[in-house]
Design a protein around this motif. Sequence first.
Motif, PDB file in Angstrom:
ATOM      1  N   TRP A   1      16.181  -7.218   7.344  1.00 49.37           N
ATOM      2  CA  TRP A   1      15.718  -6.561   8.560  1.00 49.37           C
ATOM      3  C   TRP A   1      15.037  -7.609   9.446  1.00 49.37           C
ATOM      4  O   TRP A   1      15.557  -7.980  10.487  1.00 49.37           O
ATOM      5  CB  TRP A   1      14.774  -5.429   8.167  1.00 49.37           C
ATOM      6  CG  TRP A   1      14.162  -4.670   9.285  1.00 49.37           C
ATOM      7  CD1 TRP A   1      14.568  -4.654  10.590  1.00 49.37           C
ATOM      8  CD2 TRP A   1      13.036  -3.801   9.209  1.00 49.37           C
ATOM      9  NE1 TRP A   1      13.764  -3.811  11.310  1.00 49.37           N
ATOM     10  CE2 TRP A   1      12.821  -3.274  10.497  1.00 49.37           C
ATOM     11  CE3 TRP A   1      12.187  -3.401   8.169  1.00 49.37           C
ATOM     12  CZ2 TRP A   1      11.787  -2.386  10.774  1.00 49.37           C
ATOM     13  CZ3 TRP A   1      11.171  -2.518   8.455  1.00 49.37           C
ATOM     14  CH2 TRP A   1      10.972  -2.010   9.754  1.00 49.37           C
ATOM     15  N   VAL A   2      13.889  -8.106   9.012  1.00 57.84           N
ATOM     16  CA  VAL A   2      13.241  -9.210   9.715  1.00 57.84           C
ATOM     17  C   VAL A   2      13.036 -10.300   8.670  1.00 57.84           C
ATOM     18  O   VAL A   2      12.019 -10.324   7.996  1.00 57.84           O
ATOM     19  CB  VAL A   2      11.884  -8.784  10.309  1.00 57.84           C
ATOM     20  CG1 VAL A   2      11.312  -9.907  11.157  1.00 57.84           C
ATOM     21  CG2 VAL A   2      12.031  -7.526  11.134  1.00 57.84           C
ATOM     22  N   PRO A   3      14.016 -11.174   8.511  1.00 56.71           N
ATOM     23  CA  PRO A   3      13.929 -12.134   7.398  1.00 56.71           C
ATOM     24  C   PRO A   3      12.677 -13.010   7.470  1.00 56.71           C
ATOM     25  O   PRO A   3      12.103 -13.355   6.442  1.00 56.71           O
ATOM     26  CB  PRO A   3      15.192 -12.983   7.565  1.00 56.71           C
ATOM     27  CG  PRO A   3      16.097 -12.175   8.428  1.00 56.71           C
ATOM     28  CD  PRO A   3      15.242 -11.327   9.293  1.00 56.71           C
ATOM     29  N   SER A   4      12.227 -13.334   8.717  1.00 54.75           N
ATOM     30  CA  SER A   4      11.074 -14.231   8.822  1.00 54.75           C
ATOM     31  C   SER A   4       9.814 -13.583   8.278  1.00 54.75           C
ATOM     32  O   SER A   4       8.844 -14.266   7.961  1.00 54.75           O
ATOM     33  CB  SER A   4      10.870 -14.637  10.280  1.00 54.75           C
ATOM     34  OG  SER A   4      10.771 -13.481  11.079  1.00 54.75           O
ATOM     35  N   LEU A   5       9.776 -12.250   8.164  1.00 51.33           N
ATOM     36  CA  LEU A   5       8.597 -11.573   7.627  1.00 51.33           C
ATOM     37  C   LEU A   5       8.873 -10.972   6.252  1.00 51.33           C
ATOM     38  O   LEU A   5       8.092 -10.166   5.760  1.00 51.33           O
ATOM     39  CB  LEU A   5       8.144 -10.467   8.573  1.00 51.33           C
ATOM     40  CG  LEU A   5       7.596 -10.905   9.918  1.00 51.33           C
ATOM     41  CD1 LEU A   5       7.296  -9.701  10.791  1.00 51.33           C
ATOM     42  CD2 LEU A   5       6.326 -11.715   9.731  1.00 51.33           C
ATOM     43  N   ASP A   6       9.997 -11.349   5.664  1.00 51.37           N
ATOM     44  CA  ASP A   6      10.358 -10.801   4.348  1.00 51.37           C
ATOM     45  C   ASP A   6      10.555  -9.297   4.387  1.00 51.37           C
ATOM     46  O   ASP A   6      10.336  -8.620   3.387  1.00 51.37           O
ATOM     47  CB  ASP A   6       9.260 -11.117   3.311  1.00 51.37           C
ATOM     48  CG  ASP A   6       9.468 -12.494   2.730  1.00 51.37           C
ATOM     49  OD1 ASP A   6      10.510 -13.086   3.044  1.00 51.37           O
ATOM     50  OD2 ASP A   6       8.601 -12.945   1.974  1.00 51.37           O
ATOM     51  N   LEU A   7      10.934  -8.767   5.546  1.00 54.88           N
ATOM     52  CA  LEU A   7      11.147  -7.328   5.605  1.00 54.88           C
ATOM     53  C   LEU A   7      12.614  -7.036   5.339  1.00 54.88           C
ATOM     54  O   LEU A   7      13.499  -7.701   5.864  1.00 54.88           O
ATOM     55  CB  LEU A   7      10.763  -6.782   6.980  1.00 54.88           C
ATOM     56  CG  LEU A   7       9.282  -6.858   7.323  1.00 54.88           C
ATOM     57  CD1 LEU A   7       9.021  -6.206   8.657  1.00 54.88           C
ATOM     58  CD2 LEU A   7       8.457  -6.182   6.257  1.00 54.88           C
ATOM     59  N   ARG A   8      12.836  -6.017   4.516  1.00 50.09           N
ATOM     60  CA  ARG A   8      14.205  -5.612   4.224  1.00 50.09           C
ATOM     61  C   ARG A   8      14.332  -4.117   4.396  1.00 50.09           C
ATOM     62  O   ARG A   8      13.363  -3.379   4.233  1.00 50.09           O
ATOM     63  CB  ARG A   8      14.571  -5.992   2.785  1.00 50.09           C
ATOM     64  CG  ARG A   8      14.519  -7.461   2.494  1.00 50.09           C
ATOM     65  CD  ARG A   8      14.997  -7.747   1.091  1.00 50.09           C
ATOM     66  NE  ARG A   8      16.404  -7.449   0.923  1.00 50.09           N
ATOM     67  CZ  ARG A   8      17.377  -8.260   1.305  1.00 50.09           C
ATOM     68  NH1 ARG A   8      17.085  -9.394   1.905  1.00 50.09           N
ATOM     69  NH2 ARG A   8      18.633  -7.943   1.113  1.00 50.09           N
ATOM     70  N   LEU A   9      15.546  -3.687   4.777  1.00 49.73           N
ATOM     71  CA  LEU A   9      15.825  -2.254   4.821  1.00 49.73           C
ATOM     72  C   LEU A   9      16.288  -1.861   3.426  1.00 49.73           C
ATOM     73  O   LEU A   9      17.474  -1.864   3.128  1.00 49.73           O
ATOM     74  CB  LEU A   9      16.900  -1.955   5.856  1.00 49.73           C
ATOM     75  CG  LEU A   9      16.532  -2.205   7.307  1.00 49.73           C
ATOM     76  CD1 LEU A   9      17.740  -2.048   8.204  1.00 49.73           C
ATOM     77  CD2 LEU A   9      15.445  -1.256   7.756  1.00 49.73           C
ATOM     78  N   SER A  10      15.328  -1.575   2.560  1.00 45.35           N
ATOM     79  CA  SER A  10      15.671  -1.266   1.173  1.00 45.35           C
ATOM     80  C   SER A  10      15.579   0.226   0.936  1.00 45.35           C
ATOM     81  O   SER A  10      14.533   0.828   1.156  1.00 45.35           O
ATOM     82  CB  SER A  10      14.711  -1.966   0.214  1.00 45.35           C
ATOM     83  OG  SER A  10      14.598  -3.303   0.535  1.00 45.35           O
ATOM     84  N   PHE A  11      16.688   0.810   0.534  1.00 41.48           N
ATOM     85  CA  PHE A  11      16.701   2.222   0.192  1.00 41.48           C
ATOM     86  C   PHE A  11      17.189   2.368  -1.241  1.00 41.48           C
ATOM     87  O   PHE A  11      18.054   1.617  -1.685  1.00 41.48           O
ATOM     88  CB  PHE A  11      17.645   2.998   1.113  1.00 41.48           C
ATOM     89  CG  PHE A  11      17.217   2.976   2.540  1.00 41.48           C
ATOM     90  CD1 PHE A  11      16.273   3.871   3.008  1.00 41.48           C
ATOM     91  CD2 PHE A  11      17.751   2.056   3.427  1.00 41.48           C
ATOM     92  CE1 PHE A  11      15.870   3.854   4.336  1.00 41.48           C
ATOM     93  CE2 PHE A  11      17.347   2.034   4.753  1.00 41.48           C
ATOM     94  CZ  PHE A  11      16.409   2.935   5.200  1.00 41.48           C
TER      95      PHE A  11
END
Lengths: 154, 739
Positions: free
Chosen positions: B32-42
């Motif tokens: 999702w936002v790789p620079s913040l380690d955010l992922r769209l994990s479901f």
Amino acid sequence: MTGPDAPPGPTVIVRVVARLLLAPSVVVAVALIVKGYTAVGDGFAAGMVVGLAVALNAVALGARRAEAALPVLRHAPYAAVGGALLALASGFFPVALGEPVFSHRPGPDEKVVSVGKAELMTAVSFDVGIFLLVVGVVTVLVHQLAEPDQEPQA
Amino acid sequence: MQGWASCATAAVGFVVCLVAWQRGGGTVSLPWVPSLDLRLSFAFDGLAALYSLLATGVGVLVFAYGTRYLRQHLVEDDRPLAERRRFWPWMALFAAAMVGLATATDLVLVFVFFDLTAVCSYFLIGFDRERRAARTAALTALLVTIVPAVALLAGAVLLYSTYGTFSIPELVATVEPGTTTTVAGLLIAVAALAKSAQVPLHFWLPRAMEAPTPVSAYLHSAAMVAAGVLVLGRVHPLLARSEVVLTVLLVVGLTSVAVGGVLALGRDELKQVLAYSTISQYGYVVTLYGMVGAAAAGAAAFYVVVHAVAKSALFLSAGAVTTATGEDRLSRLGGLGRRMPVLAAATGVAAATLAALPLTGGFFSDELFFAAAKEHGPVLTVASVLAAALTFAYIGRYWIRLFLGPLATAPAALSPVLLVPVVVLALVAVAAGVVPSPITTLAEGAGAVSHAAPVTLSPAYHLDLRATNVMALAAWALGGLLLAAAGLRDRASRLVATAGDRLGPRRAYTASVIGLRRVSERLHDWETRDLRSSIAAVLVPAGALAAAAFAATPVARAFTVGPIAGADWLVLPLLVLVGVATLVAARTRERLGIVLALAAVGFGLAAVYALRAAPDVALVAVLVETMLTLVFLAALGRLPGTEPRREHGRRRGQRWRDPLIATVSGLGAFVVIWGYLSEPREAPSVAAEQIRLAPAAHGQDVVTVIVADFRGLDTLGEITVLLIAAIGVATLLGRGRLW
């Protein structure tokens, strides 16, 4: 500038100077653009110079009379929008060729055709777009802001 | 039409969830936002299955009910049917947000869906926007749930700063007990408890009854309020690593059971009784999450399902009663049982489910609750029996007052669309009481996620005197006593209600909202009182902040006086001229003098730029300065008089205000510039690169090349702003005509 006893409106000197300054300011603006890419100055500065002349005329003669004296000012909105479109086209035409935006032609190592000091390249046409837009916007603003009281001394 | 479309969408969603659950679920994870380690994990695991089946399943019935209800609601209020457009999209989004929240396994994603449900609820609660009560209720619900939701984000960031991930499964695998875990757990719990309307942040829920009935039914059973316990269930393995968090959950849960139950005993309005009941019922679930263990985790999941079915049935039935009779108070209703036997029976089943009578799913949920409480000592055992007794009493009172006794208001005929969903839900409740295995399987899956270990539940009828049966009998007996002792019961409930109004958190909330608004208005009035205040509001913080920044970062040789050489000898007198002109501008009284002095300042600075080898800046500065002076002169020609009017009635303190503001901001700017000039950095690499590349771009003037080529896109954006400004002026002054 105008005391309570002075007649309304600017003095005759201001009016004459405003009139006389118009032509030289356009010349200066053209010079700024033409040599803009190789020396000081660019489209914005050139636009400001012409805009100044228009504004001075509006102050000296009143906006409506200045517009009557210079009918060409009527086309200011077209200049503004056209300038924006020209700048847009100059910046974005590479997208159609599959290159990043603002990849100007001629490219870095290609030869540029010059007419005197003016280089014929898309960066310069972008600059011309800025010039047209600034002139158009300043003229439109002068026109609009002068609207509320129509010709106080007419 | 929109209603049935939403209903069909929910039905499709239900089937999809059902198939996914049968297939064993699965996970999806996209960057999702790789620079913040955010992922769209479901992840579609047990917990996700339970809550998404609830959200879509209850959604189907509530939406079907809503198609009819909303039409009638709008017709009664003389509102156009087109207003449905402000209802159904939010309802559908509400359901989608719940499914998203149920399946999200990334803490930031959880936060996003968490707030999305709050936003949906805001528009739905405030659907009757011409009523003030609905608007304030919507705002209260939004503030009370969204402000604590920030705590969820804070907790997530806290965990990220220690463990380097937002992913809940990864956190569950790595988090150690400790202060960080406790604090983060508490922060997340606060957000979840506010959402689930637990004491002391419960007061938004009864007010939210201003919403149309389908919204209330949905909000209370499968969305919004359920979102809180859903988050608790999702992060429970983290919370379970801190005794403090568990104790807080226990205390808050039991208090909510008691407060909600006692207040529900005395309410007169139908939906208010049910609202306080919801607070109490989710108190059960929170209490169960406060007890650790497989039994508790499974029981909590089982409880949520059974409660959702019963509570949505009760709300829909209350809405049906109000639609049929036009009354919404117990005191003006009664004896409806003979006129509306089907509704009475279906509502009776739902009430019996809450009261945990046998042959309903409620019996099993209380059986599991008792079993879990029994493992945690005598205090919880007694508390759980008292809680069940309270529930039995208030829901018994509700049903008896509504359907038995003499007829108070005659009901009109009821549309089957308003009746069928209640009956279906009642049938589901009975089915759960006869064949509990589907819900058991669902709850075991959800419990396994919350407990982070397999969970086995075995609800069943036992015809013997085992502890859970004795506890259930005791609860019914106590509840029956409470039901019979009407006078004592009502007086106690009224006492608690009065105490709550006097000292309760709602008062604190109102006071803080009013106080904040007053501070904001005071600040705004001060800032916009006159031009000086507006300028001071910008300059003083800027100067003070800059000074503070320099005070906080002491650098060696930060402030030095360099040598004076060459062109500096020309710059110095120019600067002196600028200084003198500034003083003149500040002291002179005549307008023309001020304008000319300011022009002198501008031209002087332009000359300095020219001498400092920045001819482009100097050129633009000269032009802009000329234009400004011209504008000033044009404006002055239209002003009466030649001097500004003296301001009358200035207070004594204000004489020193302006110089003080000027000094603070001026010193701030001075310190910044001096500090910068004392240690001129090497030209930043970007600038050096651009200077090097300018000839290759066929330009000798670096500034022009940057404007037209290197940063051309920025320039394009800026000139577009110019054009938009001109169009804006034309819109305001010239009615949209540019010329």
